[in-house]
Design a protein around this motif. Structure first.
Motif, PDB file in Angstrom:
ATOM      1  N   LEU A 265       0.858  -1.182   0.000  1.00 39.91           N
ATOM      2  CA  LEU A 265       0.000   0.000   0.000  1.00 39.91           C
ATOM      3  C   LEU A 265       0.896   1.235   0.000  1.00 39.91           C
ATOM      4  O   LEU A 265       1.741   1.402   0.876  1.00 39.91           O
ATOM      5  CB  LEU A 265      -0.910   0.015   1.234  1.00 39.91           C
ATOM      6  N   VAL A 266       0.703   2.104  -0.992  1.00 39.92           N
ATOM      7  CA  VAL A 266       1.473   3.341  -1.112  1.00 39.92           C
ATOM      8  C   VAL A 266       0.499   4.506  -1.039  1.00 39.92           C
ATOM      9  O   VAL A 266      -0.536   4.501  -1.710  1.00 39.92           O
ATOM     10  CB  VAL A 266       2.262   3.387  -2.441  1.00 39.92           C
ATOM     11  N   LYS A 267       0.817   5.509  -0.242  1.00 38.91           N
ATOM     12  CA  LYS A 267      -0.007   6.714  -0.141  1.00 38.91           C
ATOM     13  C   LYS A 267       0.805   7.895  -0.646  1.00 38.91           C
ATOM     14  O   LYS A 267       1.929   8.126  -0.183  1.00 38.91           O
ATOM     15  CB  LYS A 267      -0.454   6.936   1.293  1.00 38.91           C
ATOM     16  N   VAL A 268       0.213   8.632  -1.598  1.00 47.95           N
ATOM     17  CA  VAL A 268       0.912   9.712  -2.282  1.00 47.95           C
ATOM     18  C   VAL A 268       0.130  11.008  -2.121  1.00 47.95           C
ATOM     19  O   VAL A 268      -1.089  11.027  -2.338  1.00 47.95           O
ATOM     20  CB  VAL A 268       1.088   9.396  -3.791  1.00 47.95           C
ATOM     21  N   GLU A 438      -3.162 -10.710  -2.837  1.00 44.49           N
ATOM     22  CA  GLU A 438      -1.812 -10.992  -2.326  1.00 44.49           C
ATOM     23  C   GLU A 438      -0.720 -10.480  -3.279  1.00 44.49           C
ATOM     24  O   GLU A 438       0.442 -10.355  -2.890  1.00 44.49           O
ATOM     25  CB  GLU A 438      -1.641 -12.499  -2.115  1.00 44.49           C
ATOM     26  N   ASN A 439      -1.102 -10.178  -4.518  1.00 44.45           N
ATOM     27  CA  ASN A 439      -0.136  -9.781  -5.543  1.00 44.45           C
ATOM     28  C   ASN A 439      -0.320  -8.318  -5.939  1.00 44.45           C
ATOM     29  O   ASN A 439       0.140  -7.891  -6.991  1.00 44.45           O
ATOM     30  CB  ASN A 439      -0.310 -10.678  -6.780  1.00 44.45           C
ATOM     31  N   ALA A 440      -1.004  -7.521  -5.100  1.00 46.72           N
ATOM     32  CA  ALA A 440      -1.420  -6.178  -5.495  1.00 46.72           C
ATOM     33  C   ALA A 440      -0.460  -5.101  -5.000  1.00 46.72           C
ATOM     34  O   ALA A 440       0.115  -5.199  -3.914  1.00 46.72           O
ATOM     35  CB  ALA A 440      -2.819  -5.889  -4.962  1.00 46.72           C
ATOM     36  N   VAL A 441      -0.339  -4.067  -5.831  1.00 52.28           N
ATOM     37  CA  VAL A 441       0.282  -2.804  -5.432  1.00 52.28           C
ATOM     38  C   VAL A 441      -0.835  -1.764  -5.456  1.00 52.28           C
ATOM     39  O   VAL A 441      -1.379  -1.451  -6.514  1.00 52.28           O
ATOM     40  CB  VAL A 441       1.394  -2.377  -6.398  1.00 52.28           C
ATOM     41  N   VAL A 442      -1.195  -1.254  -4.298  1.00 47.80           N
ATOM     42  CA  VAL A 442      -2.303  -0.299  -4.176  1.00 47.80           C
ATOM     43  C   VAL A 442      -1.708   1.074  -3.887  1.00 47.80           C
ATOM     44  O   VAL A 442      -0.917   1.234  -2.953  1.00 47.80           O
ATOM     45  CB  VAL A 442      -3.271  -0.712  -3.051  1.00 47.80           C
ATOM     46  N   THR A 443      -2.095   2.065  -4.707  1.00 47.43           N
ATOM     47  CA  THR A 443      -1.604   3.438  -4.506  1.00 47.43           C
ATOM     48  C   THR A 443      -2.798   4.369  -4.345  1.00 47.43           C
ATOM     49  O   THR A 443      -3.641   4.463  -5.242  1.00 47.43           O
ATOM     50  CB  THR A 443      -0.741   3.899  -5.691  1.00 47.43           C
ATOM     51  N   LEU A 444      -2.844   5.045  -3.214  1.00 44.66           N
ATOM     52  CA  LEU A 444      -3.896   6.018  -2.925  1.00 44.66           C
ATOM     53  C   LEU A 444      -3.318   7.422  -3.079  1.00 44.66           C
ATOM     54  O   LEU A 444      -2.353   7.789  -2.408  1.00 44.66           O
ATOM     55  CB  LEU A 444      -4.432   5.825  -1.508  1.00 44.66           C
ATOM     56  N   HIS A 445      -3.927   8.219  -3.991  1.00 41.55           N
ATOM     57  CA  HIS A 445      -3.516   9.604  -4.187  1.00 41.55           C
ATOM     58  C   HIS A 445      -4.577  10.518  -3.578  1.00 41.55           C
ATOM     59  O   HIS A 445      -5.725  10.539  -4.041  1.00 41.55           O
ATOM     60  CB  HIS A 445      -3.404   9.930  -5.682  1.00 41.55           C
ATOM     61  N   ASP A 446      -4.193  11.278  -2.570  1.00 33.55           N
ATOM     62  CA  ASP A 446      -5.105  12.260  -1.990  1.00 33.55           C
ATOM     63  C   ASP A 446      -4.301  13.206  -1.112  1.00 33.55           C
ATOM     64  O   ASP A 446      -3.313  12.798  -0.479  1.00 33.55           O
ATOM     65  CB  ASP A 446      -6.207  11.592  -1.164  1.00 33.55           C
ATOM     66  N   PRO A 461       5.803  13.773  -1.527  1.00 34.91           N
ATOM     67  CA  PRO A 461       5.566  13.165  -0.217  1.00 34.91           C
ATOM     68  C   PRO A 461       4.787  11.852  -0.369  1.00 34.91           C
ATOM     69  O   PRO A 461       3.757  11.808  -1.052  1.00 34.91           O
ATOM     70  CB  PRO A 461       4.724  14.214   0.519  1.00 34.91           C
ATOM     71  N   TYR A 462       5.278  10.778   0.253  1.00 36.50           N
ATOM     72  CA  TYR A 462       4.580   9.496   0.179  1.00 36.50           C
ATOM     73  C   TYR A 462       4.921   8.639   1.390  1.00 36.50           C
ATOM     74  O   TYR A 462       5.831   8.947   2.156  1.00 36.50           O
ATOM     75  CB  TYR A 462       4.931   8.765  -1.124  1.00 36.50           C
ATOM     76  N   ALA A 463       4.157   7.581   1.520  1.00 38.13           N
ATOM     77  CA  ALA A 463       4.424   6.583   2.555  1.00 38.13           C
ATOM     78  C   ALA A 463       4.112   5.215   1.964  1.00 38.13           C
ATOM     79  O   ALA A 463       3.248   5.095   1.086  1.00 38.13           O
ATOM     80  CB  ALA A 463       3.561   6.839   3.781  1.00 38.13           C
TER      81      ALA A 463
END
Length: 939
Positions: A265-268, A438-446, A461-463
């Protein structure tokens, strides 16, 4: 290895004198595939009637091949090849030749490819092709331009610093496996391209070129009016000189994401008010299985928008506004299958629920298993698209085909993207097994996300966190899955693809078959392109559009609500090749339907029924209004030059409103107010329609009756005329605008002396004459910026020139001074021979025949909108251009663009915060410019 596998297939085939690839029955070009002695594979395309010749060369090398520590080298090399060769050492030679002979040129660098392409008036292909070929035979890489072009790469990098797509990619590359080539920074900068004590950049450039730019790794496409034999005789001696260094692209064996790093999980934090959720899955590279197209099959289902779809459920729960799905990134050894979901505010707060629905939909697809009937339906649509494939712009066509030649067997280079003939359930099950949580890359942009890191190149900036699956899995219940199901059979697939009987005689132009107080309808059968397709365009005009920001906002929101209301039933039509659009324009709302005419009546009937009795929901109103407001707020994230052009357009056109005025109007608007506006709009509306294509005469009465139901029978109110700001002779205005970016931007608008055909001709010819030198002098030589352009910029047929520069290294006053000096020098440096070439190039462009039915329909439609009912605008403009002598043009240019210009300069000062000196006080608001000003009135 993929590239070797295709090479073996191709070489075995191409040792014959020439191979003819499988082509569309609707394609009347002649084709031949040959392999030169240096193993370069070449596709020749002969079209005796083409006004433009074109060529493209695609090299199987890209940013993924950059050597370690030299990010951006492949991209930098692409820039350098345009700047002189041993045979043609002048850096402007290629650009000038192409421009003076009616052409254009460009290139791009992607992860795996560098693609160079141009077009030119057809008579001049041999000379243009010789100049082009030298890029790959003997480029100079002059040291002085190495340093200068590094600045251009740096400017391109800086221009993207506030681009959310580039910023998002920067983060994605940073969380990838650092051993995978795709994790590299691809654009390049002064830092990554700097000389080093043991490695000057020019030496690294030469080494990279000599390793990768090998004939066997190149695919060339050449299209011209010559016969195939003549094209082969032209191409063979020139391109046989390209060295074959026997370069072989290697398979990338390392995984895109390190072992154990998924699910991720990536937060941008974006620059814009962006609310987006991306879910990506690493999958195998299926390009060898192009006849099966597994990613197309899956993308069609996941991205479906009809009843029972993932998007339908997300909208029902108020979580999302739109969704797309498919393969975006591929490399030798793998690919990503990705979903992009535009979230509502609620969707951001409850993105876990969005993920639950996404994974539940994928679970449903696995449980249902591959569906042969759905595959065959998609296959049928692909076959229809290929059977009735239409001509494209030659420059775009050759570029696309050159790229795909690396991936398709030679007999399939034309039909490969349309093939879907190999139904392989095991292959589809293999793909579905990879698209799991199990194989996912999830990126939330907000903008609300909490971050703890900054990316290296774009400082985003990201986490990143491990994606916790327990909670998601617990909620994927049968209740959720019950609302998600496979799409129904598509009722809009064309079955009758016969051609109607033509009336005798068929007129040359549309004729008005219906002429009433409220409705006019133009009709023409197509007797040239002869496809089972057609265009039905309806323009509903009303005096209640464009007079205030509130009206413009209401009209835009109303059309968005209508499109949303019809989306579920209209989406299958879109898949079936029936395109429709509903949009606001300066005087009203337009409806367009185009594509196969077999099911058009059904679609039009359902669309007009929805318009007549819409059922708007408060929740959808709130979400769509919020989405429109967010889009307007996001204008600050657009390229600075685009923002400045928007401000220029607002200053020139009455009825155009700035983002803030529209935002305020939308924020105050309620659903009852919108419904009242819609009722008032239809009570005042008139309709003008065009029906053109494969239609019988009876369709006129059917469409007129359907449209007439929406119109009042009362007298039609007067329609306000469109207006354009009229700059006086010698008037010089400056409009200072704030753009949140370090770059300075100047959009310098020079209006023609009037709106006569002579003014239009002289202004268009001026743009043709200056555009090549403007780019060469101010970008290549002076390095003022990456965005440098001089273009004709007519507004509602009022002619004008637009001189545009966005600079990361030069202040606005210095940019303005450089533009001024360039413009003053133009008349003296244009010889009679150059003028004649430019004049011929412009005439060639004006009189170029329409390539397809849609270009012809657009010309008719625009002529009707301008009330040019003899449809002779092209002929009039061409005649006016032809009548201009060099002396006539010089006098016009000197008087109108130098001595007494009609000038409006829009300036964003950037970090320098300085403006060019002007005689009058700079203006700060478009409304102040238009207030009480003279106008051109356009009826």
């Amino acid at each position: 290895m993929l590239s070797i596998a295709f090479s073996l297939v191709a070489c075995a085939t191409l040792r014959a004198p020439g191979v003819v690839p499988q082509q569309s029955p609707n394609d009347d070009y002649q084709y031949r595939l040959v392999e030169l002695d240096n193993q370069m594979q070449v596709l020749l395309i002969s079209d005796p009637d083409t006004p433009k010749a074109a060529a493209a060369l695609d090299v199987l090398v890209g940013s993924g091949d950059n050597p370690e520590g030299r990010a951006g080298l492949a991209h930098f090399l692409e820039h350098m090849l345009f700047l002189g060769t041993d045979k043609y050492p002048e850096p402007a030679e290629y650009e000038e030749y192409i421009t003076e002979h009616g052409g254009s040129r460009n290139a791009y660098t992607s992860f795996e490819h560098t693609n160079y392409f141009f077009d030119v008036n057809a008579d001049h292909l041999p000379e243009a092709l010789d100049r082009f070929a030298q890029f790959f035979i003997a480029p100079r890489f002059d040291a002085q331009y190495v340093e200068r072009e590094m600045n251009a790469v740096q400017a391109e990098y800086q221009m993207g610093l506030k681009s959310d797509p580039r910023r998002g990619l920067d983060v994605l590359q940073e969380v990838m496996n650092p051993e995978h080539p795709f994790s590299q920074f691809s654009v390049g900068s002064l830092e990554t391209l700097a000389d080093r004590p043991d490695a000057p950049i020019r030496d690294d450039l030469l080494r990279f070129y000599q390793k990768h730019y090998s004939a066997n790794a190149m695919r060339l496409v050449v299209m011209g009016k010559q016969s195939l034999n003549e094209l082969q005789d032209l191409v063979t001696p020139i391109f046989s000189e390209v060295p074959n260094r026997d370069y072989q692209a290697q398979e990338i064996e390392v995984p895109l994401f390190s072992e154990g790093s998924l699910p991720l999980l990536v937060k941008v934090k974006p620059q814009a008010t962006l609310r987006q959720l991306e879910i990506s899955f690493p999958v195998p590279d299926y390009r060898q299985r192009y006849q099966a197209q597994p990613l197309s099959y899956l993308g069609n289902l996941v991205g479906h928008e009809g009843e029972g779809s993932l998007l339908s459920q997300l909208k029902t729960e108020g979580l999302a506004e739109s969704l797309s799905a498919g393969s975006g990134l591929a490399w030798r050894g793998g690919a990503l299958f990705s979903l992009n979901v535009a979230l509502t505010e609620r969707g951001v707060q409850d993105y876990d629920r969005v993920l639950q629905l996404v994974f539940a939909y994928l679970d449903m697809l696995r449980e249902e298993g591959p569906q042969q009937w759905l595959y065959e339906e998609q296959s049928q649509l692909s076959a229809l698209r290929f059977r009735f494939k239409e001509a494209r712009e030659p420059i775009n066509y050759v570029s696309a085909v050159a790229n795909r030649m690396h991936y398709y067997a030679m007999q399939d280079v034309l039909q490969g993207p349309y093939l879907m003939t190999d139904y392989d359930p095991a292959l589809l099950q293999d793909l579905l097994a990879n698209v799991v949580a199990e194989n996912a890359v999830v990126t939330l942009h907000d903008q609300s996300v909490q971050t703890n890191q900054l990316s290296q190149y774009y400082e985003v900036p990201y986490a990143k966190h491990k994606l916790e699956l327990e909670q998601l899995n617990a909620s994927r219940s049968s209740t959720v899955e019950a609302d998600l199901h496979l799409p129904a059979p598509n009722d809009f697939i064309a079955e009758d693809v016969s051609l109607v009987k033509l009336d005798k005689p068929v007129p040359a132009t549309p004729q008005p078959f219906v002429q009433g107080a409220r409705q006019t309808l133009w009709f023409l059968q197509d007797d040239e392109f002869r496809l089972p397709k057609g265009a039905t365009y309806v323009n509903f005009r009303s005096p209640l559009v464009g007079q205030t920001a509130q009206q413009s906002a209401a009209a835009g929101l109303y059309t968005a609500m209508l499109k949303d209301a019809v989306n579920e039933f209209a989406y299958p039509a879109l898949l079936a090749g029936l395109n429709f659009d509903l949009y606001k324009h300066a005087q009203g709302i337009s409806l367009r339907i185009s594509g196969y005419n077999d099911r058009q009546a059904l679609l039009l009937e359902r669309l007009l029924a929805a318009v007549q009795a819409p059922e708007f929901e408060q929740a959808r109103f709130m979400n769509i209004r919020a989405d429109m407001i967010r889009g307007l707020q996001n204008s600050v994230a657009k390229r600075p030059s685009s923002q400045v052009i928007d401000r220029l357009r607002e200053a020139l056109l009455y009825g155009e409103w700035g983002e803030q005025a529209l935002i305020e109007a939308l924020q105050d608007m309620t659903l009852p107010e919108l419904e009242r506006y819609a009722a008032e709009f239809w009570s005042t509306a008139t309709a003008e329609s065009l029906i053109y294509g494969n239609y019988s005469r009876s369709v006129v009465d059917e469409v007129a009756a359907s449209v007439g139901v929406l119109l009042s029978d009362k007298p039609a109110p007067a329609l306000p005329a469109l207006q354009v700001l009229r700059l006086a002779e010698g008037e010089s205005l400056q409009y200072a605008v704030e753009v949140p970016h370090d770059d300075s931007v100047i959009a310098w608008y020079l209006q023609g002396n009037g709106d006569t055909w002579r003014d239009r001709a002289a202004t268009a010819l001026s743009a043709q004459v200056i555009k090549s030198g403007f780019f060469q002098q101010l970008r290549t030589e002076q390095q003022l910026g990456y965005v440098v352009a001089a273009i004709p910029w007519s507004q509602l047929d009022v002619p004008g020139l637009l001189l545009l520069i966005q600079s990361s290294n030069t202040s606005a006053p210095e940019v303005a001074s450089a533009i001024d000096q360039f413009m003053k020098a133009v008349p003296a440096v244009i010889s009679a021979e150059q003028f004649e070439r430019h004049q011929k190039a412009l005439l060639h462009d004006i009189t170029r025949p329409d390539k397809n039915l849609w270009e012809r329909a657009e010309f008719f439609w625009q002529s009707i909108a301008k009330k040019q009912y003899d449809f002779a605008g092209r002929e009039r403009l061409a005649a006016a251009v032809e009548e201009l002598s060099l002396e006539d043009w010089q006098a016009y240019y000197q008087q109108v663009f130098l001595d007494q210009p009609h000038s409006l300069q829009v300036v964003a000062p950037g970090r320098w915060q300085s403006l060019p000196a002007v005689a009058v006080e700079p203006l700060r608001d478009a409304a102040d410019i238009k207030q009480g000003h003279a106008v051109y009135t356009v009826q």
